[in-house]
Design a protein around this motif. Sequence first.
Motif, PDB file in Angstrom:
ATOM      1  N   GLN A   1      38.239  42.881  42.712  1.00  0.00           N
ATOM      2  CA  GLN A   1      39.342  42.105  43.566  1.00  0.00           C
ATOM      3  C   GLN A   1      40.514  43.050  43.665  1.00  0.00           C
ATOM      4  OE1 GLN A   1      40.378  37.945  42.450  1.00  0.00           O
ATOM      5  NE2 GLN A   1      42.995  38.875  43.986  1.00  0.00           N
TER       6      GLN A   1
ATOM      7  N   ILE B   1      44.573  40.394  47.506  1.00  0.00           N
ATOM      8  CA  ILE B   1      44.437  38.709  48.126  1.00  0.00           C
ATOM      9  C   ILE B   1      45.554  38.755  49.723  1.00  0.00           C
ATOM     10  CG2 ILE B   1      44.723  36.076  47.585  1.00  0.00           C
ATOM     11  CD1 ILE B   1      44.848  36.603  44.432  1.00  0.00           C
TER      12      ILE B   1
ATOM     13  N   HIS C   1      42.492  34.794  51.820  1.00  0.00           N
ATOM     14  CA  HIS C   1      41.398  35.416  51.108  1.00  0.00           C
ATOM     15  C   HIS C   1      41.240  36.309  49.968  1.00  0.00           C
ATOM     16  CE1 HIS C   1      40.311  33.164  54.744  1.00  0.00           C
ATOM     17  NE2 HIS C   1      38.996  34.090  55.020  1.00  0.00           N
ATOM     18  N   THR C   2      39.977  36.348  49.257  1.00  0.00           N
ATOM     19  CA  THR C   2      39.797  37.853  48.298  1.00  0.00           C
ATOM     20  C   THR C   2      39.348  38.882  48.848  1.00  0.00           C
ATOM     21  OG1 THR C   2      38.008  36.511  47.428  1.00  0.00           O
ATOM     22  CG2 THR C   2      40.183  36.155  45.991  1.00  0.00           C
TER      23      THR C   2
ATOM     24  N   ARG D   1      36.658  41.558  48.231  1.00  0.00           N
ATOM     25  CA  ARG D   1      36.122  42.226  47.332  1.00  0.00           C
ATOM     26  C   ARG D   1      35.269  43.688  46.654  1.00  0.00           C
ATOM     27  NH1 ARG D   1      34.046  36.391  44.323  1.00  0.00           N
ATOM     28  NH2 ARG D   1      36.297  35.247  43.590  1.00  0.00           N
TER      29      ARG D   1
ATOM     30  N   THR E   1      34.794  39.640  52.141  1.00  0.00           N
ATOM     31  CA  THR E   1      35.854  38.829  51.752  1.00  0.00           C
ATOM     32  C   THR E   1      35.425  37.530  51.376  1.00  0.00           C
ATOM     33  OG1 THR E   1      36.009  38.393  53.792  1.00  0.00           O
ATOM     34  CG2 THR E   1      37.308  40.249  53.688  1.00  0.00           C
TER      35      THR E   1
ATOM     36  N   THR F   1      39.298  31.451  50.478  1.00  0.00           N
ATOM     37  CA  THR F   1      39.273  30.634  48.175  1.00  0.00           C
ATOM     38  C   THR F   1      39.570  29.320  49.108  1.00  0.00           C
ATOM     39  OG1 THR F   1      41.500  30.472  48.887  1.00  0.00           O
ATOM     40  CG2 THR F   1      41.045  32.084  47.187  1.00  0.00           C
TER      41      THR F   1
ATOM     42  N   GLU G   1      31.963  33.537  52.019  1.00  0.00           N
ATOM     43  CA  GLU G   1      31.558  35.192  52.035  1.00  0.00           C
ATOM     44  C   GLU G   1      31.125  36.005  53.249  1.00  0.00           C
ATOM     45  OE1 GLU G   1      30.512  38.166  48.819  1.00  0.00           O
ATOM     46  OE2 GLU G   1      31.512  36.210  48.245  1.00  0.00           O
TER      47      GLU G   1
END
Length: 105
Positions: A12, A15, A29-30, A32, A54, A57, A62
């Motif tokens: 990760q 954020i 949004h994360t 990764r 991304t 959440t 994705e």
Amino acid sequence: MIIFGTKGYLYQLAILTLVCGQCGNPSAHTLRKRVTKFTLFFVPLFPFSTKFATQCTFCGAERQVTKEQADQLMAQGNGQASGQDYGQGGGQPYGQPQQQNPYQR
């Protein structure tokens, strides 16, 4: 007997608050990074695949992004706003840039 295979690693990176291309909500949004490594006798030797994405959440959608877009998003997350949002299919920029809050430091 030689035992070989692959193993995936998920990192990760950040954020970020972006407007989601799927649900349209401004949410976290994360960002990764997924690295797949070749293993020999259960020892990871070298990476052969690296992908960035991304994930919203709020709705869980994705989206794949390129390494350049991931670098831009990381810079945006570190306070160096790039003026682009990501999340629509294919990792293309979309929508209006989010306004900076003049009272936020």
